[in-house]
Design an enzyme around this catalytic site. Structure first.
Site, PDB file in Angstrom:
ATOM      1  N   ARG A 164      -4.176  -8.366   4.796  1.00  0.00           N
ATOM      2  CA  ARG A 164      -3.326  -7.622   5.736  1.00  0.00           C
ATOM      3  C   ARG A 164      -3.876  -7.661   7.165  1.00  0.00           C
ATOM      4  O   ARG A 164      -3.706  -6.715   7.939  1.00  0.00           O
ATOM      5  CB  ARG A 164      -3.164  -6.156   5.305  1.00  0.00           C
ATOM      6  CG  ARG A 164      -2.380  -5.957   4.031  1.00  0.00           C
ATOM      7  CD  ARG A 164      -0.929  -6.394   4.196  1.00  0.00           C
ATOM      8  NE  ARG A 164      -0.106  -5.949   3.094  1.00  0.00           N
ATOM      9  CZ  ARG A 164       0.110  -6.647   1.980  1.00  0.00           C
ATOM     10  NH1 ARG A 164      -0.456  -7.827   1.811  1.00  0.00           N
ATOM     11  NH2 ARG A 164       0.891  -6.178   1.029  1.00  0.00           N
ATOM     12  N   SER A 237       4.728  -0.608   1.951  1.00  0.00           N
ATOM     13  CA  SER A 237       3.459   0.121   1.809  1.00  0.00           C
ATOM     14  C   SER A 237       3.078   0.717   3.163  1.00  0.00           C
ATOM     15  O   SER A 237       2.974  -0.009   4.146  1.00  0.00           O
ATOM     16  CB  SER A 237       2.334  -0.820   1.386  1.00  0.00           C
ATOM     17  OG  SER A 237       2.645  -1.449   0.171  1.00  0.00           O
ATOM     18  N   GLU A 333      -0.906   0.818   7.376  1.00  0.00           N
ATOM     19  CA  GLU A 333      -0.575  -0.602   7.437  1.00  0.00           C
ATOM     20  C   GLU A 333       0.577  -0.816   8.424  1.00  0.00           C
ATOM     21  O   GLU A 333       0.743  -1.876   9.012  1.00  0.00           O
ATOM     22  CB  GLU A 333      -0.201  -1.026   6.015  1.00  0.00           C
ATOM     23  CG  GLU A 333      -0.163  -2.483   5.742  1.00  0.00           C
ATOM     24  CD  GLU A 333       1.244  -2.918   5.477  1.00  0.00           C
ATOM     25  OE1 GLU A 333       1.962  -3.135   6.463  1.00  0.00           O
ATOM     26  OE2 GLU A 333       1.616  -3.045   4.302  1.00  0.00           O
TER      27      GLU A 333
HETATM   28  N1  EPU Z   1      -0.245   2.705  -8.539  1.00  0.00           N
HETATM   29  C1  EPU Z   1      -0.302   4.013  -8.944  1.00  0.00           C
HETATM   30  N2  EPU Z   1       0.570   4.915  -8.407  1.00  0.00           N
HETATM   31  C2  EPU Z   1       1.501   4.551  -7.483  1.00  0.00           C
HETATM   32  C3  EPU Z   1       1.540   3.190  -7.049  1.00  0.00           C
HETATM   33  C4  EPU Z   1       0.654   2.282  -7.601  1.00  0.00           C
HETATM   34  O1  EPU Z   1      -1.122   4.388  -9.785  1.00  0.00           O
HETATM   35  O2  EPU Z   1       2.261   5.406  -7.048  1.00  0.00           O
HETATM   36  C5  EPU Z   1      -1.143   1.728  -9.173  1.00  0.00           C
HETATM   37  C6  EPU Z   1      -0.325   0.765 -10.035  1.00  0.00           C
HETATM   38  O3  EPU Z   1      -0.140   1.265 -11.309  1.00  0.00           O
HETATM   39  C7  EPU Z   1      -1.160  -0.493 -10.040  1.00  0.00           C
HETATM   40  C8  EPU Z   1      -1.872  -0.425  -8.699  1.00  0.00           C
HETATM   41  O4  EPU Z   1      -1.747   0.897  -8.195  1.00  0.00           O
HETATM   42  O5  EPU Z   1      -2.103  -0.466 -11.061  1.00  0.00           O
HETATM   43  C9  EPU Z   1      -1.293  -1.420  -7.717  1.00  0.00           C
HETATM   44  O6  EPU Z   1       0.084  -1.155  -7.545  1.00  0.00           O
HETATM   45  P1  EPU Z   1       1.146  -2.316  -7.195  1.00  0.00           P
HETATM   46  O7  EPU Z   1       0.992  -3.458  -8.117  1.00  0.00           O
HETATM   47  O8  EPU Z   1       2.469  -1.652  -7.067  1.00  0.00           O
HETATM   48  O9  EPU Z   1       0.671  -2.853  -5.820  1.00  0.00           O
HETATM   49  P2  EPU Z   1       0.113  -2.112  -4.515  1.00  0.00           P
HETATM   50  O10 EPU Z   1      -1.336  -2.414  -4.388  1.00  0.00           O
HETATM   51  O11 EPU Z   1       0.531  -0.698  -4.490  1.00  0.00           O
HETATM   52  C10 EPU Z   1       0.484  -4.226  -3.030  1.00  0.00           C
HETATM   53  C11 EPU Z   1       1.071  -4.505  -1.683  1.00  0.00           C
HETATM   54  C12 EPU Z   1       2.587  -4.585  -1.771  1.00  0.00           C
HETATM   55  C13 EPU Z   1       2.976  -5.675  -2.767  1.00  0.00           C
HETATM   56  C14 EPU Z   1       2.342  -5.334  -4.125  1.00  0.00           C
HETATM   57  C15 EPU Z   1       2.607  -6.386  -5.182  1.00  0.00           C
HETATM   58  C16 EPU Z   1      -0.518  -3.501  -0.128  1.00  0.00           C
HETATM   59  C17 EPU Z   1      -0.775  -2.413   0.865  1.00  0.00           C
HETATM   60  N3  EPU Z   1       0.665  -3.465  -0.752  1.00  0.00           N
HETATM   61  O12 EPU Z   1       0.923  -2.922  -3.386  1.00  0.00           O
HETATM   62  O13 EPU Z   1       3.076  -4.958  -0.496  1.00  0.00           O
HETATM   63  O14 EPU Z   1       4.382  -5.788  -2.895  1.00  0.00           O
HETATM   64  O15 EPU Z   1       0.904  -5.219  -3.964  1.00  0.00           O
HETATM   65  O16 EPU Z   1       1.754  -7.464  -5.015  1.00  0.00           O
HETATM   66  O17 EPU Z   1      -1.365  -4.368  -0.319  1.00  0.00           O
HETATM   67  C18 EPU Z   1       3.822  -4.037   1.565  1.00  0.00           C
HETATM   68  O18 EPU Z   1       2.790  -4.469   2.062  1.00  0.00           O
HETATM   69  O19 EPU Z   1       4.690  -3.421   2.239  1.00  0.00           O
HETATM   70  C19 EPU Z   1       4.031  -4.189   0.137  1.00  0.00           C
HETATM   71  C20 EPU Z   1       5.069  -3.626  -0.503  1.00  0.00           C
END
Ligand code: EPU
Length: 337
Positions: A164, A237, A333
């Site tokens: 990012r 995010s 972000e």
């Molecule tokens: N999780 C929770 N609670 C929540 C949300 C997530 O416990 O409310 C846990 C999930 O269960 C999972 C972990 O956190 O084990 C990661 O969650 P997720 O796979 O949804 O991905 P993220 O890390 O929350 C990142 C990116 C997203 C991208 C997804 C999929 C960042 C800041 N965000 O989200 O990007 O779509 O991975 O690869 O790195 C964006 O940047 O706007 C965005 C949506």
């Protein structure tokens, strides 16, 4: 150069709050870029280049010139037996561009399907999802350097891409990106390791995925999990997944055994910010016109805000609560103005 005065920014960004731009213009070509810079220099006003407004939060009226980037075009500039090189205008819609590549059978960007925003904004925060970051397909970037006052071609290495982040985050507003060159693969290597993709393909009974089925699976995953900005204003995010040292992670894990984190180097971990927020009780919480999305806590949504300040204040509360409980500093972000 044509400018409009005291223009509401509401139609131009996803949170759709009511702040105004003192001046507003549209950029259609490279000459418009230099005209806008010169105009701001003469008026001694700041310049903000806006793509589709998918990753910004305005908390006050913008005192200078907001210039909406609308340089378009997808041009093939090189092709070999295995690769194709495309030069794409900064104003092209990101998902349309990804769909175009998928349709042509050119691989590399399919995991980034349905990410909101424009092509020119994609390298700034090095957009990433489902195991792929955009820098993996970027070859070169054309930009105007407002410090040296010249057009520059930045190689991938010069762009200093990270999670990012990039050179464009390090030197905010210095470079105005007008074109991005991508290298795509004619014999694509699909990346379907990410759990959510595997599960979706399985659910759809797809045993031999191709570019189109991977892209469709991702569109479906995102549609199920993330709010539609046309219905609930949001910027994806809101926070980055914070990086902590290995020892800090181990300490946190002792106290909070269910914590979700991934190693990013020998001595550091990236913690799932969504988990931190959910563990502080924020998931699904609504305060006034702002809330944490019920299916993904990391996304802050608007239930009809008038001022972006409402979102900003809500995010401050979240940052404080995460710092109190976990001693972890969350970083936004989304770009705040
Ligand atoms: N999780 C929770 N609670 C929540 C949300 C997530 O416990 O409310 C846990 C999930 O269960 C999972 C972990 O956190 O084990 C990661 O969650 P997720 O796979 O949804 O991905 P993220 O890390 O929350 C990142 C990116 C997203 C991208 C997804 C999929 C960042 C800041 N965000 O989200 O990007 O779509 O991975 O690869 O790195 C964006 O940047 O706007 C965005 C949506």
């Amino acid at each position: 150069m044509h400018t409009d005065t005291n223009i509401s920014l509401q139609p131009f960004h996803f949170f759709a709050s009511e702040e105004q731009a003192k001046y507003f213009t549209v950029i259609k070509n490279k000459e418009d870029v230099t005209d806008a810079i010169e105009w701001c220099h003469e008026q001694n006003l700041p310049l903000l280049i806006l793509g589709s407004g998918s990753n910004v939060l305005f908390t006050q009226n913008y005192p200078g010139l907001v210039a909406k980037m609308e340089i378009n075009g997808i041009k093939k500039i090189n092709e070999s037996a295995t690769e194709v090189v495309l030069e794409v205008g900064a104003g092209e819609n990101w998902h349309h561009f990804v769909s175009y590549c998928v349709h042509k059978g050119w691989g590399g960007l399919e995991n980034l399907s349905l990410i909101p925003g424009t092509v020119g904004a994609s390298p700034i925060q090095n957009i990433g999802a489902y195991g792929v970051e955009v820098h993996e397909c970027i070859q070169q970037i054309t930009a105007f350097d407002t410090v040296s006052k010249e057009w520059v071609q930045l190689s991938k290495q010069a762009c200093k891409f990270g999670y990012r982040t990039s050179l464009f985050k390090e030197y905010t507003h210095r470079y105005i990106i007008t074109q991005v060159q991508f290298v795509l693969q004619k014999q694509p290597q699909l990346k379907t390791d990410y759990g959510a993709i595997r599960d979706m393909l399985h659910e759809k009974g797809i045993k031999h995925p191709n570019l189109e089925s991977v892209s469709n699976a991702i569109v479906q995953i995102r549609t199920q999990k993330l709010p539609d900005p046309k219905i609930l204003g949001n910027a994806g995010s809101f926070f980055k997944n914070p990086a902590v040292s290995k020892s800090q992670y181990e300490h946190l894990q002792e106290q909070f055994p269910t914590i979700i984190a991934y190693p990013i180097s020998d001595d550091s971990y990236k913690i799932a910010a969504g988990w931190l927020l959910e563990s502080c009780g924020w998931k699904g919480i609504k305060k006034g016109n702002v809330g944490c999305y019920e299916k993904q806590a990391l996304v802050i949504v608007s239930y009809g805000i008038r001022s972006g300040k409402e979102v900003f204040d809500f995010s401050e509360e979240i940052i404080h609560s995460v710092a109190n409980k976990f001693k972890v500093a969350l970083e936004r972000e989304v770009n705040i103005y």
